[in-house]
Scaffold this motif. Structure first.
Motif, PDB file in Angstrom:
ATOM      1  N   THR A   1       0.805  -1.230   0.000  1.00 48.01           N
ATOM      2  CA  THR A   1       0.000   0.000   0.000  1.00 48.01           C
ATOM      3  C   THR A   1       0.837   1.280   0.000  1.00 48.01           C
ATOM      4  O   THR A   1       0.272   2.372  -0.046  1.00 48.01           O
ATOM      5  N   ARG A   2       2.149   1.154   0.050  1.00 52.52           N
ATOM      6  CA  ARG A   2       3.001   2.342   0.126  1.00 52.52           C
ATOM      7  C   ARG A   2       2.934   3.140  -1.176  1.00 52.52           C
ATOM      8  O   ARG A   2       3.054   2.584  -2.271  1.00 52.52           O
ATOM      9  N   THR A   3       2.794   4.457  -1.036  1.00 58.11           N
ATOM     10  CA  THR A   3       2.670   5.325  -2.216  1.00 58.11           C
ATOM     11  C   THR A   3       3.804   6.332  -2.323  1.00 58.11           C
ATOM     12  O   THR A   3       3.829   7.135  -3.260  1.00 58.11           O
ATOM     13  N   THR A   4       4.749   6.309  -1.388  1.00 59.02           N
ATOM     14  CA  THR A   4       5.864   7.261  -1.407  1.00 59.02           C
ATOM     15  C   THR A   4       7.194   6.514  -1.517  1.00 59.02           C
ATOM     16  O   THR A   4       7.303   5.362  -1.066  1.00 59.02           O
TER      17      THR A   4
ATOM     18  N   MET B   1      11.336   3.971  -5.292  1.00 60.67           N
ATOM     19  CA  MET B   1       9.945   3.600  -5.020  1.00 60.67           C
ATOM     20  C   MET B   1       9.838   2.084  -4.982  1.00 60.67           C
ATOM     21  O   MET B   1       9.989   1.410  -5.990  1.00 60.67           O
TER      22      MET B   1
ATOM     23  N   ALA C   1       1.655   0.736  -4.207  1.00 65.05           N
ATOM     24  CA  ALA C   1       0.593   1.746  -4.233  1.00 65.05           C
ATOM     25  C   ALA C   1      -0.786   1.147  -4.507  1.00 65.05           C
ATOM     26  O   ALA C   1      -1.604   1.733  -5.219  1.00 65.05           O
TER      27      ALA C   1
ATOM     28  N   ASP D   1      -4.604  -0.029  -3.565  1.00 64.53           N
ATOM     29  CA  ASP D   1      -5.682   0.446  -2.712  1.00 64.53           C
ATOM     30  C   ASP D   1      -5.958  -0.581  -1.619  1.00 64.53           C
ATOM     31  O   ASP D   1      -5.779  -1.791  -1.822  1.00 64.53           O
TER      32      ASP D   1
END
Length: 278
Positions: A37-40, A47, A51, A53
């Protein structure tokens, strides 16, 4: 005389091992869930997250797995706490501020009966208990403080108290008490050496360290006074030490004090039961 089972439940080792395994699995999968779920990007700018949901099917399934592992870990924690409460050591442990049931149970799971050497069916000395937990000292050389720095290294801790069989004490920066350097024994805290297998229990050392860390946070704990007293001593005797070095030394001395008092209480219980049987 009291048996090992009377003081420490022999199943506690198995129970604490199960708890440790579940804890490690829960932590590892929680990290994997965070990656999904990491988006950064990470601190290095790369990266590594996907990301996804939180409603993504793979995320939902892994989250359910983490929750299930957490529930099993909680059940295992309750199991080791119940085992500790059945021990005659529990009243003493309960009276010590900072010694939580979970951490102390895990410590006892690693060391067994603090006083009785189960494998050899005999009492063990406090020195043997310290050695099993990696808190013993080793002889590293003879001579003055310069020899200590060359042989031991900055990250090892000189012993400041006179040991049985030695005639003097070494305190770096001070003149030793015996003028004959031939009888000076420089002893430092044991540490891992590359290429050599450690002869102590890493788990026991870790558990003793965590118990000491917890105790020094409690103002009512006598072990906080032990820690602060050691820090004050090394601030004078070893003024060249860094704050981190002094802290690690204080935790080490506090760990030894906790193990010593556990050993004394277990010894008392053994002898008490021996008198009752007599």
């Amino acid at each position: 005389m009291t048996t090992t089972a009377d003081v420490v439940d022999p199943l506690l080792f198995v129970q604490t091992t199960i708890h440790r395994d579940l804890e490690q699995q829960r932590i590892a999968n929680a990290h994997r869930l965070a990656v999904l779920t990491r988006t950064t990007p990470d601190e290095d700018g790369v990266m590594r997250g996907f990301a996804l949901d939180e409603r993504h099917p793979d995320v939902v399934r892994l989250a359910a797995l983490v929750d299930a592992l957490a529930a099993l870990e909680h059940d295992a924690e309750l199991s080791i706490k119940r085992a500790l409460r059945r021990s005659p050591l529990h009243p003493w442990i309960k009276a010590q501020p900072g010694l939580g049931e979970k951490q102390t149970a895990r410590l006892l799971g690693a060391i067994g009966d603090p006083y009785w050497h189960a494998a050899e069916d005999r009492p063990r000395t406090i020195s043997e208990l310290w050695a099993y937990c990696g808190l013993h000292t080793v002889l590293v050389g003879h001579g003055g403080s310069d020899a200590l720095r060359r042989t031991a290294g900055e990250d090892q801790t000189p012993e400041d108290h006179t040991r049985p069989g030695t005639r003097c004490v070494l305190v770096p920066g001070e003149r030793h008490r015996d003028p004959d350097p031939a009888v000076l024994e420089v002893r430092v805290a044991a540490r891992r050496t590359k290429g050599q297998r450690a002869n102590w229990s890493t788990d026991a050392k870790t558990r003793a360290y965590l118990c000491a860390t917890s105790c020094i946070k409690q103002h009512a704990s006598p072990y906080r006074a032990t820690y602060l007293g050691r820090r004050h001593h090394t601030a004078v005797a070893h003024a060249d030490w860094t704050a981190g070095h002094s802290h690690a030394d204080g935790i080490r001395i506090t760990s030894k004090a906790i193990l010593r008092d556990l050993w004394r209480e277990a010894r008392r219980l053994h002898h008490l039961n021996e008198r009752d049987d007599g």
